[in-house]
Design an enzyme around this catalytic site. Structure first.
Site, mmCIF file in Angstrom:
data_model
loop_
_atom_site.group_PDB
_atom_site.id
_atom_site.type_symbol
_atom_site.label_atom_id
_atom_site.label_comp_id
_atom_site.label_asym_id
_atom_site.label_seq_id
_atom_site.Cartn_x
_atom_site.Cartn_y
_atom_site.Cartn_z
ATOM 1 N N ARG A 1 3.455 12.863 10.894
ATOM 2 C CA ARG A 1 4.007 11.784 11.706
ATOM 3 C C ARG A 1 4.548 10.666 10.817
ATOM 4 O O ARG A 1 5.593 10.074 11.095
ATOM 5 C CB ARG A 1 2.949 11.236 12.671
ATOM 6 C CG ARG A 1 3.503 10.235 13.685
ATOM 7 C CD ARG A 1 2.498 9.886 14.757
ATOM 8 N NE ARG A 1 1.332 9.199 14.224
ATOM 9 C CZ ARG A 1 0.313 8.770 14.972
ATOM 10 N NH1 ARG A 1 0.322 8.976 16.274
ATOM 11 N NH2 ARG A 1 -0.717 8.160 14.417
ATOM 12 N N LYS B 1 5.137 4.480 14.351
ATOM 13 C CA LYS B 1 3.969 3.640 14.065
ATOM 14 C C LYS B 1 4.359 2.632 12.986
ATOM 15 O O LYS B 1 4.008 2.761 11.809
ATOM 16 C CB LYS B 1 2.789 4.500 13.626
ATOM 17 C CG LYS B 1 1.428 3.841 13.809
ATOM 18 C CD LYS B 1 0.330 4.841 13.578
ATOM 19 C CE LYS B 1 -1.054 4.210 13.724
ATOM 20 N NZ LYS B 1 -1.347 3.824 15.113
ATOM 21 N N GLU C 1 0.790 2.681 27.316
ATOM 22 C CA GLU C 1 -0.244 2.793 26.289
ATOM 23 C C GLU C 1 -0.899 1.451 26.042
ATOM 24 O O GLU C 1 -0.455 0.417 26.552
ATOM 25 C CB GLU C 1 0.356 3.337 24.996
ATOM 26 C CG GLU C 1 1.481 2.482 24.439
ATOM 27 C CD GLU C 1 2.221 3.153 23.286
ATOM 28 O OE1 GLU C 1 1.688 4.126 22.712
ATOM 29 O OE2 GLU C 1 3.326 2.696 22.950
#
Length: 325
Positions: free
Chosen positions: A77, A174, A207
């Site tokens: 990721r 992220k 989220e």
């Protein structure tokens, strides 16, 4: 105000030592070209664009009993985010994994939380990313907090966040620009809750600040939000995979990533949280109203057990750092 020269720099750093730094075990810095274990030396340049622009990406995962959990998924990721933001990452995934292992070993703690940070690098104080000739890699090993349910066995209280969710492109990366996430956490604490969760413009579940949310519907489906507007959490994805065992034995009727309207959340049999530090957490109160009669539900408990076994026993997803005791 005194002027600090080279000779007085370490003395000045020593005066910054604080008690909480005992939880900082080790740090690797590509800027320094090595690992430090003294917390006051765990520094990065002020002209690194991650400091003054938030121009960086990161991953956080844990090492438990001398084994890193699910590192491959985190590194992949990270690599995807680096490609999306055009970082000239200073080393390969294989070399990054080696650095992670060496940093944990240097910290000398079998249980720790690992954070990898890739920054745009140093290169002036402007916004122009081309000021930075080389991205930098930082790795830290710090104290591992206990899972949420270990310290809060009764479950979590959650409130709806008023902070706008991130656009899809940024939600899926992220990145170190975590101001919305910080405000969500502040929001939860100010409301006397443990977590806050966002909803998108269509009123569907999104989220939390650092965690994914899902529900168990009344027809026994495990539902997580569509992946196109949230961060695809490694723990959430792993839980969804492990949950197939509950479909097989009839405790769940299905698993899906889909739009989850607020009404489905309100009427859910269970509301759960998944994340690196929360593991699988039961939500027992949502916006002041009880979920599942205010108690952890059977699916959360089953998923928690499956994840814990995966973390502690699955050799295919664990990376050994230390020799066995």
């Amino acid at each position: 105000m005194r002027h600090i020269n080279r000779a007085g720099f370490l003395e000045a750093l020593e005066s910054t030592r604080r008690n909480f730094q005992k939880n900082y075990f080790a740090m690797y810095s590509s800027h320094l070209g090595g690992i430090v274990t003294d917390p006051v030396l765990m520094q990065m340049p002020v002209d690194d664009h991650v400091v003054h622009r938030g121009d960086g990406i990161f991953e956080t995962f844990k090492c438990l009993d001398g084994h890193i959990y699910n590192m491959k998924a985190h590194l992949e990721r990270l690599a995807g985010a680096a490609r999306s933001l055009a970082y000239l990452v200073p080393c390969s995934l294989e070399e990054t994994a080696r650095i992670v292992i060496e940093t944990i070993r240097a910290g000398e703690h079998r249980d720790c939380l690992v954070r990898i940070l890739v920054s745009r690098g140093s290169g002036g104080f402007g916004v122009n990313p081309y000021e930075c000739p080389q991205a930098q890699l930082y790795v830290t090993a710090t104290a591992l907090p206990p899972s949420f349910m270990k310290t809060h066995p009764g479950g979590a209280k959650v409130v709806t966040s008023v902070i706008p969710i991130k656009p899809p492109f940024f939600a899926g990366i992220k990145a170190c620009n975590y101001l919305p996430n910080v405000l969500m956490k502040k929001e939860a604490i100010d409301a006397g809750a443990d977590f806050a969760v966002g909803f998108d413009e269509q009123g569907c579940l999104a989220e939390g600040a650092t965690e994914n949310f899902g529900i168990v519907s009344q027809d026994k489906r495990l539902l997580f939000p569509s992946l196109d507007h949230i961060l695809p959490g490694t723990t959430m994805l792993r839980v969804a995979e492990l949950a197939k065992a509950l479909v097989k034995d009839g405790r769940l009727s299905g698993i899906a990533f889909t739009a989850i309207p607020r009404q489905l959340v309100i009427t859910a049999a269970e509301l759960i949280i998944a994340g690196t530090t929360p593991d699988v957490t039961a939500v027992v109160e949502f916006d002041g109203k009880p979920v599942n009669n205010g108690k952890p539900g059977p699916i959360q408990q089953a998923l928690s057990e499956l994840l814990n076994n995966d973390i502690t026993e699955n050799p295919d997803i664990r990376t050994r750092v230390f020799d066995a005791l």
